[in-house]
Motif scaffolding. Structure first.
Motif, short mmCIF file in Angstrom:
data_model
loop_
_atom_site.label_atom_id
_atom_site.label_comp_id
_atom_site.label_asym_id
_atom_site.label_seq_id
_atom_site.Cartn_x
_atom_site.Cartn_y
_atom_site.Cartn_z
N HIS A 179 27.58 -17.52 4.03
CA HIS A 179 28.99 -17.60 3.65
C HIS A 179 29.53 -16.30 3.06
CE1 HIS A 179 29.13 -21.90 4.52
NE2 HIS A 179 27.94 -21.97 3.97
N GLY A 180 28.70 -15.26 3.03
CA GLY A 180 29.18 -13.96 2.61
C GLY A 180 29.50 -13.82 1.13
N TYR A 181 28.84 -14.60 0.27
CA TYR A 181 29.13 -14.49 -1.16
C TYR A 181 28.65 -13.16 -1.73
CZ TYR A 181 29.89 -15.70 -6.02
OH TYR A 181 30.33 -15.71 -7.33
N GLU A 182 27.73 -12.51 -1.03
CA GLU A 182 27.23 -11.24 -1.55
C GLU A 182 28.36 -10.24 -1.77
OE1 GLU A 182 24.46 -9.80 1.34
OE2 GLU A 182 26.01 -9.16 2.75
N ARG A 295 26.55 -24.97 -21.36
CA ARG A 295 26.94 -26.37 -21.12
C ARG A 295 27.41 -26.61 -19.70
NH1 ARG A 295 32.04 -28.01 -22.02
NH2 ARG A 295 32.39 -26.37 -23.56
N THR A 296 28.03 -25.61 -19.09
CA THR A 296 28.60 -25.81 -17.76
C THR A 296 27.66 -25.40 -16.63
OG1 THR A 296 29.64 -23.61 -17.86
CG2 THR A 296 30.98 -25.49 -18.58
N ARG A 297 26.50 -24.85 -16.96
CA ARG A 297 25.58 -24.42 -15.91
C ARG A 297 25.14 -25.61 -15.07
NH1 ARG A 297 20.50 -20.22 -15.85
NH2 ARG A 297 19.47 -21.06 -13.99
N PRO A 298 25.28 -25.54 -13.75
CA PRO A 298 24.86 -26.65 -12.88
C PRO A 298 23.38 -26.95 -13.02
CG PRO A 298 26.26 -25.11 -11.68
CD PRO A 298 25.93 -24.46 -12.98
N SER A 299 23.03 -28.20 -12.83
CA SER A 299 21.63 -28.61 -12.97
C SER A 299 20.79 -28.20 -11.79
CB SER A 299 21.56 -30.13 -13.14
OG SER A 299 22.16 -30.79 -12.03
N THR A 300 21.42 -27.84 -10.69
CA THR A 300 20.70 -27.39 -9.50
C THR A 300 21.40 -26.16 -8.94
OG1 THR A 300 20.04 -27.95 -7.24
CG2 THR A 300 22.05 -28.99 -8.08
N ALA A 301 20.59 -25.31 -8.29
CA ALA A 301 21.15 -24.10 -7.70
C ALA A 301 21.56 -24.31 -6.25
CB ALA A 301 20.12 -22.97 -7.78
N ALA A 302 21.48 -25.55 -5.78
CA ALA A 302 21.85 -25.82 -4.39
C ALA A 302 23.33 -25.57 -4.18
CB ALA A 302 21.51 -27.27 -4.04
N ALA A 303 23.67 -25.02 -3.01
CA ALA A 303 25.06 -24.76 -2.67
C ALA A 303 25.80 -26.07 -2.47
CB ALA A 303 25.15 -23.91 -1.41
N GLY A 304 27.12 -26.05 -2.70
CA GLY A 304 27.93 -27.24 -2.51
C GLY A 304 28.12 -27.55 -1.04
N ALA A 305 28.80 -28.66 -0.77
CA ALA A 305 29.01 -29.09 0.61
C ALA A 305 29.77 -28.05 1.41
CB ALA A 305 29.75 -30.42 0.62
N ASP A 306 30.61 -27.26 0.73
CA ASP A 306 31.39 -26.24 1.43
C ASP A 306 30.65 -24.90 1.51
OD1 ASP A 306 31.42 -25.53 -1.22
OD2 ASP A 306 33.60 -25.30 -1.37
N GLY A 307 29.39 -24.91 1.07
CA GLY A 307 28.60 -23.69 1.12
C GLY A 307 28.77 -22.78 -0.07
N GLU A 308 29.63 -23.15 -1.02
CA GLU A 308 29.84 -22.31 -2.20
C GLU A 308 28.57 -22.29 -3.05
OE1 GLU A 308 33.51 -22.13 -5.03
OE2 GLU A 308 32.16 -23.63 -5.86
N THR A 313 30.28 -21.91 -8.52
CA THR A 313 30.73 -23.15 -9.16
C THR A 313 30.63 -23.02 -10.67
OG1 THR A 313 29.95 -24.43 -7.26
CG2 THR A 313 30.33 -25.64 -9.31
N TRP A 314 29.54 -22.43 -11.13
CA TRP A 314 29.31 -22.22 -12.56
C TRP A 314 30.36 -21.29 -13.14
CZ3 TRP A 314 24.77 -18.84 -14.71
CH2 TRP A 314 24.66 -19.00 -16.10
#
Length: 333
Positions: A179-182, A295-308, A313-314
């Motif tokens: 998804h080109g987040y780099e 507190r807001t750090r996601p519990s998993t590093a998996a990308a969201g359904a949209d690939g984000e 997200t964090w």
């Protein structure tokens, strides 16, 4: 002098960049004041000291001992340099490839944000075939490596990345980021570099940022917020210029500031200018800003359904949870 010490001294002399490369005059950066120049050049010297210790000793415990001798304001930058140095050593043939991992598993883990940024510096100087794989690092935080790469490019190739064509970074770092987040992660590092190129002058930093295409501004603002908080160099009234100029990107500016507070507190390096910056840029004190990050750090590093990536997200969750977001929604400046 023993043979090992002699070899260490030789590595340090051959591999460590010349201190002149970090001079404001050499880099052609904006000069705001003698005090700002001193701050930026001490940051650069501390980075090179950390790098030199890492490549000279090749010993993670020795690096840890050295870091404790660096003043708290600049210790994180020395850890960043050590991260670069250890990453370079890891890439050398016929040597152990896990010094960065050992450092992060020990005291370097407190400096994880800065160490990963330092790995990005190493990638900018190493042949691609010697780069570490992305899946070697924490899947949430590995984007900081690309942040470090972006910072390096803007800091050392300023004519192109800041004043010229301003190219976006597309590395295809393995595993491939579909998804080109780099690009966005590198822009966050470029934003940090703008604070240095601007000589810690907020008005100049804003001027430099506004020359980039609008779709890059959110990440650049976050980088400026992080650097203005972590490195410092401006008082409260000057920082207010950033808040006024950020407009719709104020939450991005605040997110970067909060992230810097978390990095400082995790390493036990809280200094007065951090409190000033978070109060102005993030609307709260450093400990509260850090708590928002945790507190807001996601519990998993998996990308969201949209690939984000979960990292993005964090970042958005941090910005939304800070007092500045509420103020802006209520019509505050």
């Amino acid at each position: 002098m023993s043979v090992s010490h002699a070899l260490g001294a030789l590595r340090r002399r051959v591999m460590t960049p010349n201190i002149s490369e970090t001079r404001v005059a050499t880099r052609g950066f904006h000069v705001k004041s003698p005090e700002a120049v001193s701050t930026l050049e001490t940051v650069g010297a501390s980075f090179l000291d950390g790098f030199g210790e890492a490549v000279g000793s090749m010993s993670v415990p020795d690096v840890e001992v050295f870091l404790e001798t660096v003043p708290p304001r600049f210790r994180g930058f020395a850890a960043e340099g050590a991260g670069m140095g250890l990453a370079v050593l890891d890439a050398l043939p016929m040597t152990r490839p896990d010094r960065v991992d050992e450092f992060l598993a020990r005291r370097g883990g407190d400096h994880v944000y800065m160490v990963l940024v330092g790995v990005g510096w190493a990638m900018a100087r190493l042949p691609r075939m010697l780069w570490p794989r992305a899946d070697r690092f924490d899947p949430m935080l590995r984007w900081l490596v690309l942040d470090g790469y972006g910072f390096h490019q803007a800091y050392f190739h300023t004519d192109s990345y800041v004043h010229g064509a301003r190219p976006e970074v597309h590395l295809g770092w393995e595993p491939v980021d579909p998804h080109g987040y780099e690009r966005r992660a590198a822009d966050q590092g470029i934003g940090r570099a703008l604070w240095f190129v601007a000589g810690t002058d907020p008005a100049r930093a804003v001027e430099l940022l506004r020359a980039y295409p609008g779709h890059r501004h959110a990440d650049l603002w976050a980088g400026i917020g992080l650097a203005a908080t972590y490195a410092g160099g401006s008082d409260a009234s000057e920082l207010g210029v950033l808040v006024e100029a950020a407009g719709p990107y104020r939450t991005d500016l605040a997110q970067g500031s909060a992230f810097a507070a978390e990095a400082r507190l995790r390493a036990g390096l809280l200094v007065p200018h951090v409190s000033t910056a978070t109060e102005v840029l993030a609307g709260t004190d450093p400990r509260s800003a850090s708590e928002v990050c945790l507190r807001t750090r996601p519990s998993t590093a998996a990308a969201g359904a949209d690939g984000e990536p979960a990292y993005e997200t964090w970042r958005r969750a941090i910005g939304a949870a800070l007092p500045t977001a509420t103020s802006r929604a209520a019509g505050g400046f």
